[in-house]
Enzyme design. Structure first.
Site, PDB file in Angstrom:
ATOM      1  N   ASN A   9       0.865  -1.186   0.000  1.00 42.09           N
ATOM      2  CA  ASN A   9       0.000   0.000   0.000  1.00 42.09           C
ATOM      3  C   ASN A   9       0.900   1.233   0.000  1.00 42.09           C
ATOM      4  OD1 ASN A   9      -1.833   2.042   0.469  1.00 42.09           O
ATOM      5  ND2 ASN A   9      -2.220   1.477   2.606  1.00 42.09           N
ATOM      6  N   TRP A  10       0.970   1.875  -1.144  1.00 40.04           N
ATOM      7  CA  TRP A  10       1.882   3.024  -1.261  1.00 40.04           C
ATOM      8  C   TRP A  10       1.328   4.291  -0.626  1.00 40.04           C
ATOM      9  CZ3 TRP A  10       3.791   2.776  -7.085  1.00 40.04           C
ATOM     10  CH2 TRP A  10       4.537   1.602  -7.250  1.00 40.04           C
ATOM     11  N   LYS A  11       0.061   4.259  -0.251  1.00 39.12           N
ATOM     12  CA  LYS A  11      -0.594   5.471   0.307  1.00 39.12           C
ATOM     13  C   LYS A  11      -0.386   6.640  -0.663  1.00 39.12           C
ATOM     14  CE  LYS A  11       0.421   3.559   4.788  1.00 39.12           C
ATOM     15  NZ  LYS A  11       0.227   3.689   6.204  1.00 39.12           N
ATOM     16  N   HIS A  95      -9.342   0.948   5.024  1.00 39.33           N
ATOM     17  CA  HIS A  95      -8.037   1.151   5.667  1.00 39.33           C
ATOM     18  C   HIS A  95      -8.210   2.100   6.856  1.00 39.33           C
ATOM     19  CE1 HIS A  95      -3.913   2.509   6.291  1.00 39.33           C
ATOM     20  NE2 HIS A  95      -3.555   1.368   5.742  1.00 39.33           N
ATOM     21  N   GLU A 167      -5.176  -5.064  10.774  1.00 43.94           N
ATOM     22  CA  GLU A 167      -4.197  -3.995  10.938  1.00 43.94           C
ATOM     23  C   GLU A 167      -4.489  -3.203  12.214  1.00 43.94           C
ATOM     24  OE1 GLU A 167      -2.166  -2.964   7.000  1.00 43.94           O
ATOM     25  OE2 GLU A 167      -3.888  -1.648   7.207  1.00 43.94           O
ATOM     26  N   SER A 213       3.714  -2.119  10.381  1.00 44.10           N
ATOM     27  CA  SER A 213       5.166  -2.124  10.559  1.00 44.10           C
ATOM     28  C   SER A 213       5.807  -3.466  10.200  1.00 44.10           C
ATOM     29  CB  SER A 213       5.533  -1.696  11.993  1.00 44.10           C
ATOM     30  OG  SER A 213       5.074  -0.367  12.243  1.00 44.10           O
ATOM     31  N   GLY A 234       2.964  -1.058   4.243  1.00 43.99           N
ATOM     32  CA  GLY A 234       3.004   0.333   3.827  1.00 43.99           C
ATOM     33  C   GLY A 234       4.432   0.765   3.530  1.00 43.99           C
ATOM     34  N   GLY A 235       5.105   1.325   4.532  1.00 48.66           N
ATOM     35  CA  GLY A 235       6.430   1.923   4.362  1.00 48.66           C
ATOM     36  C   GLY A 235       7.440   1.030   3.650  1.00 48.66           C
TER      37      GLY A 235
END
Ligand code: PEP
Length: 253
Positions: A9-11, A95, A167, A213, A234-235
């Site tokens: 998920n690149w947001k 999300h 999540e 994370s 994500g990150g």
């Protein structure tokens, strides 16, 4: 046998060009990864060029959200059909940033899930508790409420097309990942809830991800748990080499 599924998920990161470069690098790095399903979820403007770049390969495309109407006067929204036309097979729904930054309700999440399924898109349905809810011992109450609401319009024969992402909100983007054991406890609770809503056999077919994370260093601990079939990332999905390593580590390669 549930196939592991890793979503990125690149947001709100990456221009279309940056995105195309990232997926080209990722595809070259991973080669033919048949034992894990990889889904990339870029921002809307990057969907079409990335969809073209990925066409014919085994990395799948997903969106980060949708709107439930097909077309019309809904400024700023994107329909399920538009996502399909860009090459999306998956869509993240509910999300925690949609729920807690943009105030999305359980009822809206349910409408989005139904609209996605009606268009042939596979929802990645996110559920998870806030820190205060965990500390109050309310994790299961919150997750059950979110699941029951989101799945109210989903028929038994459709449930296996969904991916459920557990999540915990306090673990997203914080570096404070859940322990694998705690994540497994909630994933098992999710599967039991699905068995109650549908039946045991159907619940066993649904893939459940952990997200919060996840990094190349910890992904294998989650995937080793009985009810966790993948990760929503994500990150660590924003650099091709890091994400490729995370994907390889998830299958022990
Ligand atoms: C997410 O955005 O779904 C997520 C899990 O983010 P991160 O991996 O950065 O915690």
């Amino acid at each position: 046998m549930r196939k592991p599924v890793i979503g990125g998920n690149w947001k709100m990161n990456k221009t279309p060009q940056e995105g195309v470069e990232l997926v080209a690098e990722l595809r070259d790095d991973l080669g033919d990864m048949a034992d894990v399903e990889v889904i990339i979820c870029p921002p809307y403007p990057a969907l079409l060029p990335i969809g073209s770049e990925l066409a014919g390969g085994n990395i799948k495309l997903g969106a980060q959200d949708l709107y439930w109407e097909k077309e019309g006067a809904f400024t700023g929204q994107v329909s399920p059909g538009m996502l399909r036309a860009c090459g999306c097979q998956y869509v993240i729904i509910g999300h925690s940033e949609r729920r807690h930054v943009f105030g999305e309700t359980d009822a809206q999440v349910a409408k989005k899930v139904r609209a996605a399924l009606d268009e042939g898109l596979k929802p990645i349905l996110c559920v998870g508790e806030l820190l205060a809810e965990r500390e109050a011992g309310e994790t299961e109450i919150v997750v059950k409420r979110q699941l029951e609401a989101a799945l109210a319009g989903v028929r038994g024969e459709e449930i296996s097309t969904l991916v459920i992402a557990y999540e915990p909100v306090w673990a997203i983007g914080t570096g404070r990942a859940s322990t694998a054991e705690d994540a497994q406890d909630v994933a098992h609770f999710i599967r039991r809830t699905l068995a109650g809503l549908y039946d045991r056999e159907k619940s066993e077919a649904v893939r459940i991800q952990y997200g919060g994370s996840v990094k190349p260093e910890n992904v294998k601990f989650y995937l080793a748990e009985a009810d966790i079939d993948g990760a929503l990332v994500g990150g660590a999905s924003l650099k091709a080499a890091v994400f490729a390593q995370l994907i390889r580590n998830s299958t022990g390669r």
